[in-house]
Scaffold this motif. Structure first.
Motif, PDB file in Angstrom:
ATOM      1  N   ASN A 118       0.848  -1.192   0.000  1.00  0.00           N
ATOM      2  CA  ASN A 118       0.000   0.000   0.000  1.00  0.00           C
ATOM      3  C   ASN A 118       0.884   1.244   0.000  1.00  0.00           C
ATOM      4  OD1 ASN A 118      -2.917  -0.929   0.310  1.00  0.00           O
ATOM      5  ND2 ASN A 118      -1.904  -2.082   1.935  1.00  0.00           N
ATOM      6  N   ARG A 119       0.737   2.032  -1.044  1.00  0.00           N
ATOM      7  CA  ARG A 119       1.532   3.263  -1.200  1.00  0.00           C
ATOM      8  C   ARG A 119       0.640   4.458  -0.870  1.00  0.00           C
ATOM      9  NH1 ARG A 119       1.861   6.750  -5.669  1.00  0.00           N
ATOM     10  NH2 ARG A 119       3.802   7.942  -5.847  1.00  0.00           N
ATOM     11  N   THR A 120       1.038   5.230   0.137  1.00  0.00           N
ATOM     12  CA  THR A 120       0.250   6.381   0.578  1.00  0.00           C
ATOM     13  C   THR A 120       1.055   7.659   0.374  1.00  0.00           C
ATOM     14  OG1 THR A 120      -0.871   5.033   2.253  1.00  0.00           O
ATOM     15  CG2 THR A 120      -1.000   7.424   2.497  1.00  0.00           C
ATOM     16  N   VAL A 121       0.425   8.642  -0.252  1.00  0.00           N
ATOM     17  CA  VAL A 121       1.063   9.939  -0.502  1.00  0.00           C
ATOM     18  C   VAL A 121       0.330  10.994   0.320  1.00  0.00           C
ATOM     19  CG1 VAL A 121       1.678  11.675  -2.217  1.00  0.00           C
ATOM     20  CG2 VAL A 121       1.719   9.246  -2.824  1.00  0.00           C
ATOM     21  N   MET A 122       1.064  11.657   1.219  1.00  0.00           N
ATOM     22  CA  MET A 122       0.488  12.707   2.072  1.00  0.00           C
ATOM     23  C   MET A 122       1.271  14.000   1.870  1.00  0.00           C
ATOM     24  SD  MET A 122      -0.206  10.539   5.596  1.00  0.00           S
ATOM     25  CE  MET A 122       1.491   9.959   5.647  1.00  0.00           C
ATOM     26  N   ARG A 123       0.685  14.933   1.139  1.00  0.00           N
ATOM     27  CA  ARG A 123       1.324  16.217   0.880  1.00  0.00           C
ATOM     28  C   ARG A 123       0.423  17.343   1.379  1.00  0.00           C
ATOM     29  NH1 ARG A 123       2.770  13.584  -4.227  1.00  0.00           N
ATOM     30  NH2 ARG A 123       5.028  13.182  -4.240  1.00  0.00           N
ATOM     31  N   PRO A 124       1.020  18.411   1.936  1.00  0.00           N
ATOM     32  CA  PRO A 124       0.221  19.532   2.443  1.00  0.00           C
ATOM     33  C   PRO A 124      -0.654  20.137   1.346  1.00  0.00           C
ATOM     34  CG  PRO A 124       2.498  19.709   3.177  1.00  0.00           C
ATOM     35  CD  PRO A 124       2.461  18.607   2.172  1.00  0.00           C
ATOM     36  N   GLY A 125      -1.919  20.351   1.668  1.00  0.00           N
ATOM     37  CA  GLY A 125      -2.831  20.975   0.720  1.00  0.00           C
ATOM     38  C   GLY A 125      -3.353  20.040  -0.354  1.00  0.00           C
ATOM     39  N   VAL A 126      -2.955  18.778  -0.313  1.00  0.00           N
ATOM     40  CA  VAL A 126      -3.391  17.810  -1.316  1.00  0.00           C
ATOM     41  C   VAL A 126      -4.067  16.634  -0.611  1.00  0.00           C
ATOM     42  CG1 VAL A 126      -2.681  16.278  -3.206  1.00  0.00           C
ATOM     43  CG2 VAL A 126      -1.486  18.452  -2.836  1.00  0.00           C
ATOM     44  N   GLU A 127      -5.159  16.152  -1.178  1.00  0.00           N
ATOM     45  CA  GLU A 127      -5.870  15.038  -0.574  1.00  0.00           C
ATOM     46  C   GLU A 127      -4.984  13.784  -0.547  1.00  0.00           C
ATOM     47  OE1 GLU A 127     -10.023  12.494  -1.186  1.00  0.00           O
ATOM     48  OE2 GLU A 127      -9.503  14.152  -2.531  1.00  0.00           O
ATOM     49  N   THR A 128      -4.978  13.122   0.596  1.00  0.00           N
ATOM     50  CA  THR A 128      -4.176  11.906   0.737  1.00  0.00           C
ATOM     51  C   THR A 128      -4.678  10.820  -0.222  1.00  0.00           C
ATOM     52  OG1 THR A 128      -3.744  12.380   3.067  1.00  0.00           O
ATOM     53  CG2 THR A 128      -3.435  10.103   2.332  1.00  0.00           C
ATOM     54  N   SER A 129      -3.748  10.197  -0.920  1.00  0.00           N
ATOM     55  CA  SER A 129      -4.119   9.146  -1.870  1.00  0.00           C
ATOM     56  C   SER A 129      -3.379   7.855  -1.534  1.00  0.00           C
ATOM     57  CB  SER A 129      -3.788   9.569  -3.307  1.00  0.00           C
ATOM     58  OG  SER A 129      -2.396   9.759  -3.464  1.00  0.00           O
ATOM     59  N   THR A 130      -4.068   6.732  -1.726  1.00  0.00           N
ATOM     60  CA  THR A 130      -3.483   5.424  -1.457  1.00  0.00           C
ATOM     61  C   THR A 130      -3.728   4.491  -2.629  1.00  0.00           C
ATOM     62  OG1 THR A 130      -3.807   5.655   0.943  1.00  0.00           O
ATOM     63  CG2 THR A 130      -3.458   3.430   0.092  1.00  0.00           C
ATOM     64  N   LYS A 131      -2.675   3.806  -3.046  1.00  0.00           N
ATOM     65  CA  LYS A 131      -2.796   2.802  -4.100  1.00  0.00           C
ATOM     66  C   LYS A 131      -2.268   1.466  -3.580  1.00  0.00           C
ATOM     67  CE  LYS A 131      -2.561   5.686  -8.261  1.00  0.00           C
ATOM     68  NZ  LYS A 131      -1.855   5.917  -9.554  1.00  0.00           N
ATOM     69  N   ARG A 132      -2.941   0.390  -3.984  1.00  0.00           N
ATOM     70  CA  ARG A 132      -2.521  -0.933  -3.549  1.00  0.00           C
ATOM     71  C   ARG A 132      -2.072  -1.776  -4.738  1.00  0.00           C
ATOM     72  NH1 ARG A 132      -6.638  -5.109  -0.821  1.00  0.00           N
ATOM     73  NH2 ARG A 132      -7.033  -5.599  -3.009  1.00  0.00           N
ATOM     74  N   SER A 133      -0.941  -2.418  -4.577  1.00  0.00           N
ATOM     75  CA  SER A 133      -0.439  -3.365  -5.572  1.00  0.00           C
ATOM     76  C   SER A 133      -0.277  -4.727  -4.908  1.00  0.00           C
ATOM     77  CB  SER A 133       0.903  -2.899  -6.148  1.00  0.00           C
ATOM     78  OG  SER A 133       0.777  -1.651  -6.785  1.00  0.00           O
ATOM     79  N   GLU A 134      -0.373  -5.772  -5.705  1.00  0.00           N
ATOM     80  CA  GLU A 134      -0.236  -7.118  -5.172  1.00  0.00           C
ATOM     81  C   GLU A 134       0.679  -7.954  -6.056  1.00  0.00           C
ATOM     82  OE1 GLU A 134      -4.520  -7.735  -2.873  1.00  0.00           O
ATOM     83  OE2 GLU A 134      -4.115  -8.809  -4.743  1.00  0.00           O
ATOM     84  N   ILE A 135       1.486  -8.767  -5.419  1.00  0.00           N
ATOM     85  CA  ILE A 135       2.306  -9.750  -6.120  1.00  0.00           C
ATOM     86  C   ILE A 135       1.904 -11.122  -5.591  1.00  0.00           C
ATOM     87  CG2 ILE A 135       4.630 -10.545  -6.666  1.00  0.00           C
ATOM     88  CD1 ILE A 135       5.665  -7.776  -5.969  1.00  0.00           C
ATOM     89  N   HIS A 136       1.479 -11.992  -6.488  1.00  0.00           N
ATOM     90  CA  HIS A 136       1.069 -13.340  -6.097  1.00  0.00           C
ATOM     91  C   HIS A 136       2.150 -14.334  -6.522  1.00  0.00           C
ATOM     92  CE1 HIS A 136      -3.068 -12.124  -5.129  1.00  0.00           C
ATOM     93  NE2 HIS A 136      -2.993 -11.358  -6.201  1.00  0.00           N
TER      94      HIS A 136
END
Length: 258
Positions: A118-136
């Motif tokens: 799970n990759r989370t980007v938290m920058r001031p003034g910008v809505e926090t975004s999260t992306k999930r990747s999976e390796i099987h």
């Protein structure tokens, strides 16, 4: 690391290292890891890892039965949830070692180890975004030769289920490559669980192991490999050129997407 560990541990180690480097370069981006280890045996799915409330599962304790459920928002979900949060490679290795203790000993089960990132980007003034990747990492049971007039009906039934799962997996991949309008994933537990990654946007690498001491089983395994290898991209397909650029050392052989 290269000579001491297998594919899973080496890949997870690389993922942790890369995530740490990326976070160092951009502190506003963080990465969280989790892992699961599922066994599919006789078309029944079980959690090989101890539940979050258990520090250790005794070897004799029954495995938790998992049930798959398809949702519109999150794709296929497992109940109960088999995912465990991990923070370092040592924790991953301990979980994998414990999971191996509960695997079917005769190799007649499919085992799926999934690494979630799970990759989370938290920058001031910008809505926090999260992306999930999976390796099987999917360790498939070897395809089985079924003898006619076998006196052991239980073994025959088990072998039929193994072959059915493999046939459905190959069928789904070939259906995607041929761009069929609809692809059936629910014919086996294996393809049902993996359906969200069995898409045209996924990357699939297949490694087949054969033995010179078991000719019949090796022939069955090679038949599965041949079915996948027969799906060749058109020479004009741009994906083919992308694959050649990514894997130039492959040399001879056929390229396929998936």
């Amino acid at each position: 690391m290269q000579g001491e560990f297998g594919i899973i541990v080496r890949a997870v180690s690389d993922a942790f290292t890369l995530a740490n480097d990326l976070h160092t370069a951009d502190p506003t981006t963080t990465y969280a890891f989790s892992i699961s280890m599922i066994e599919i045996y006789n078309e029944a799915a079980h959690d090989l890892l101890p539940s979050p409330t258990e520090e250790h599962r005794p070897y004799c304790k029954p495995l938790r039965r998992l049930r798959f459920r398809n949702t519109l928002d999150s794709g296929v979900q497992c109940k109960p949830d088999p995912v465990r949060a991990v923070s370092d490679l040592n924790e991953v290795q301990c979980l994998l070692a414990e999971g191996k203790q509960h695997m079917v000993v005769d190799g007649s089960a499919h085992v799926i180890v999934t690494l979630q990132i799970n990759r989370t980007v938290m920058r001031p003034g910008v809505e926090t975004s999260t992306k999930r990747s999976e390796i099987h990492f999917v360790d498939l049971a070897g395809s089985e030769k079924i003898q006619r007039n076998s006196p052991d009906n239980t073994q025959v039934f088990k072998k039929k289920l193994i072959n059915m799962g493999l046939e459905q997996l190959v069928g789904v991949i070939l259906s995607l490559l041929k761009k069929h309008k609809y692809t059936w994933h629910r014919q086996s537990q294996l393809t049902y669980f993996l359906q969200h990654c069995l898409t045209s946007k996924s990357i699939i690498t297949a490694i087949f192991q054969i033995s010179p001491f078991d000719r019949e089983e090796s022939v069955c395994t090679l038949s599965v490999a041949d079915a996948l290898n027969s799906a060749v991209l058109d020479e004009g397909d741009s994906t083919l050129e992308q694959v050649k650029q990514l894997f130039p050392p492959l040399g001879h052989g056929k390229f396929y997407s998936g």
